[in-house]
Motif scaffolding. Structure first.
Motif, PDB file in Angstrom:
ATOM      1  N   GLN A  20     -10.174  10.169  -6.119  1.00  0.00           N
ATOM      2  CA  GLN A  20      -9.699  11.131  -5.125  1.00  0.00           C
ATOM      3  C   GLN A  20      -8.988  12.296  -5.809  1.00  0.00           C
ATOM      4  OE1 GLN A  20      -6.937   9.495  -2.242  1.00  0.00           O
ATOM      5  NE2 GLN A  20      -7.699  10.867  -0.662  1.00  0.00           N
ATOM      6  N   GLN A  21      -8.168  12.003  -6.798  1.00  0.00           N
ATOM      7  CA  GLN A  21      -7.452  13.054  -7.517  1.00  0.00           C
ATOM      8  C   GLN A  21      -8.411  13.982  -8.248  1.00  0.00           C
ATOM      9  OE1 GLN A  21      -4.849  10.639  -9.915  1.00  0.00           O
ATOM     10  NE2 GLN A  21      -3.205  10.638  -8.395  1.00  0.00           N
ATOM     11  N   ILE A  30      -7.971   6.110  -6.086  1.00  0.00           N
ATOM     12  CA  ILE A  30      -7.041   7.239  -6.146  1.00  0.00           C
ATOM     13  C   ILE A  30      -7.387   8.138  -7.326  1.00  0.00           C
ATOM     14  CG2 ILE A  30      -4.627   7.860  -6.625  1.00  0.00           C
ATOM     15  CD1 ILE A  30      -3.839   5.398  -4.909  1.00  0.00           C
ATOM     16  N   ARG A  87       0.835  -1.206   0.000  1.00  0.00           N
ATOM     17  CA  ARG A  87       0.000   0.000   0.000  1.00  0.00           C
ATOM     18  C   ARG A  87       0.871   1.258   0.000  1.00  0.00           C
ATOM     19  NH1 ARG A  87      -3.753  -2.269   4.886  1.00  0.00           N
ATOM     20  NH2 ARG A  87      -5.441  -3.248   3.662  1.00  0.00           N
ATOM     21  N   GLU A  88       1.931   1.222   0.801  1.00  0.00           N
ATOM     22  CA  GLU A  88       2.829   2.375   0.853  1.00  0.00           C
ATOM     23  C   GLU A  88       3.504   2.608  -0.495  1.00  0.00           C
ATOM     24  OE1 GLU A  88       5.608   1.917   4.023  1.00  0.00           O
ATOM     25  OE2 GLU A  88       4.084   1.994   5.613  1.00  0.00           O
ATOM     26  N   THR A 139      -7.833   0.142  -5.126  1.00  0.00           N
ATOM     27  CA  THR A 139      -7.308   1.358  -4.508  1.00  0.00           C
ATOM     28  C   THR A 139      -6.794   2.327  -5.561  1.00  0.00           C
ATOM     29  OG1 THR A 139      -6.705   0.149  -2.502  1.00  0.00           O
ATOM     30  CG2 THR A 139      -5.643   2.269  -2.852  1.00  0.00           C
ATOM     31  N   THR A 191       1.722   6.661  -6.923  1.00  0.00           N
ATOM     32  CA  THR A 191       0.644   7.495  -7.464  1.00  0.00           C
ATOM     33  C   THR A 191       0.732   8.944  -7.001  1.00  0.00           C
ATOM     34  OG1 THR A 191      -0.796   6.689  -5.678  1.00  0.00           O
ATOM     35  CG2 THR A 191      -0.968   5.595  -7.826  1.00  0.00           C
ATOM     36  N   ASP A 192       1.636   9.245  -6.076  1.00  0.00           N
ATOM     37  CA  ASP A 192       1.895  10.639  -5.724  1.00  0.00           C
ATOM     38  C   ASP A 192       2.522  11.380  -6.902  1.00  0.00           C
ATOM     39  OD1 ASP A 192       0.828  10.613  -3.222  1.00  0.00           O
ATOM     40  OD2 ASP A 192       2.716  10.279  -2.179  1.00  0.00           O
ATOM     41  N   ARG A 201      -9.302   5.803   2.248  1.00  0.00           N
ATOM     42  CA  ARG A 201      -8.526   6.799   1.517  1.00  0.00           C
ATOM     43  C   ARG A 201      -8.474   8.124   2.276  1.00  0.00           C
ATOM     44  NH1 ARG A 201      -4.732   5.295  -0.875  1.00  0.00           N
ATOM     45  NH2 ARG A 201      -4.513   7.441  -1.573  1.00  0.00           N
ATOM     46  N   ASP A 247       0.963   4.189  -2.847  1.00  0.00           N
ATOM     47  CA  ASP A 247       0.756   5.604  -2.546  1.00  0.00           C
ATOM     48  C   ASP A 247       1.928   6.434  -3.057  1.00  0.00           C
ATOM     49  OD1 ASP A 247      -1.725   5.402  -1.360  1.00  0.00           O
ATOM     50  OD2 ASP A 247      -0.933   5.120   0.658  1.00  0.00           O
TER      51      ASP A 247
END
Length: 271
Positions: free
Chosen positions: A112-113, A109, A13-14, A105, A20-21, A197, A17
């Motif tokens: 979310q974006q 994302i 998961r990390e 996920t 996708t940052d 999220r 993240d």
């Protein structure tokens, strides 16, 4: 999941993240490719056993993933899955579950974006309520004799243009590849992922009449204080509760409806 698998999933998961940052990474493409890897691992039992075999080195398993996936999916997907197989997994199925979760996920994302995560959460919940209230629709979506393509077409005809594209993709993927889960369990799992999220919990609130904005605000504040986390409210109206509200957070139910109090009184009289 527990033990090694839980730690491996947390690390994955990390990495997702972090990946996708980077705004240059296409999260929607990543979600589609991770879903394809999920299907491959779910289908090829011997492959996933090799990729989770503790007797094999992490590097050897990562090299196998690179050979299999290079040219089939993008480099980000190859790197992400290679990192996952370097970790230890308690069961081979846990790896498949983890890749599937990352696929969902990645799509969340995307929402979310775009500032649409709340919409997707609400649409997933509303779709679940529609399914639970329609025996015919649920039967059609869970019919084992129907092909995945037929179910996908049915869903696209129902949802296309009416919900966010992420919601449509998540629901189509769940229905066409349930992997042994019930439709209800799959939708609930997706709702929890969406809530996570924003580090929020999900409360399913049932009331006799729609709550006002002020009532929703107060209830959300009370639940957030009670559970120590921000709470997303999935709202449902059911006249049969007669009044008051019923709140379910995970397996815990806080019931303050008139119907519940009447039933309790009836039980005491009968007793």
């Amino acid at each position: 999941m527990n033990g090694a698998s839980r730690e491996a999933l947390a690390a994955a998961r990390e990495r997702l993240d972090a990946l996708t940052d980077n705004t240059s990474v296409d999260a929607a493409k990543l979600a589609e490719e991770l879903a394809a890897v999920t299907a491959l691992l779910n289908r090829e039992v011997s492959l996933r056993r090799v990729l989770t075999d503790p007797a094999q080195t992490g590097e050897a398993k990562a090299e196998l993933v690179t050979r299999l996936l290079s040219g089939q999916v993008g480099g980000e997907t190859v790197d992400l899955v290679s990192g996952m197989v370097r970790s230890r997994w308690s069961q081979s199925r846990d790896l498949v579950d983890a890749v599937e979760e990352l696929a969902a996920t990645a799509d969340l994302i995307v929402a979310q974006q775009a500032g649409a995560l709340d919409d997707v959460e609400d649409e997933l919940f509303r779709f679940g309520r529609i399914v639970s209230s329609s025996t015919e629709l649920r039967a059609a979506l869970t019919d084992r004799s129907a092909t995945a393509s037929a179910k996908g077409e049915l869903l696209r005809s129902l949802l296309g243009g009416k919900v966010h594209p992420v919601t449509e993709r998540l629901v189509v993927r769940l229905v066409t590849a349930p992997r042994g889960r019930s439709l209800e369990a799959g939708l609930e799992s997706l709702s929890k992922l969406a809530a996570a999220r924003r580090n929020r919990m999900v409360a399913v609130v049932t009331s006799a009449v729609p709550l006002t904005d002020e009532q929703k605000r107060r209830l959300g504040a009370v639940l957030a204080k009670l559970y120590g986390r921000e709470m997303h409210l999935n709202l449902d109206v059911d006249p049969e509760v007669l009044g008051g509200i019923s709140v379910r957070v995970g397996d815990e139910v806080i019931n303050g409806t008139i119907a519940e109090r009447l039933e309790e009184a009836a039980r005491r009289v009968a007793g």
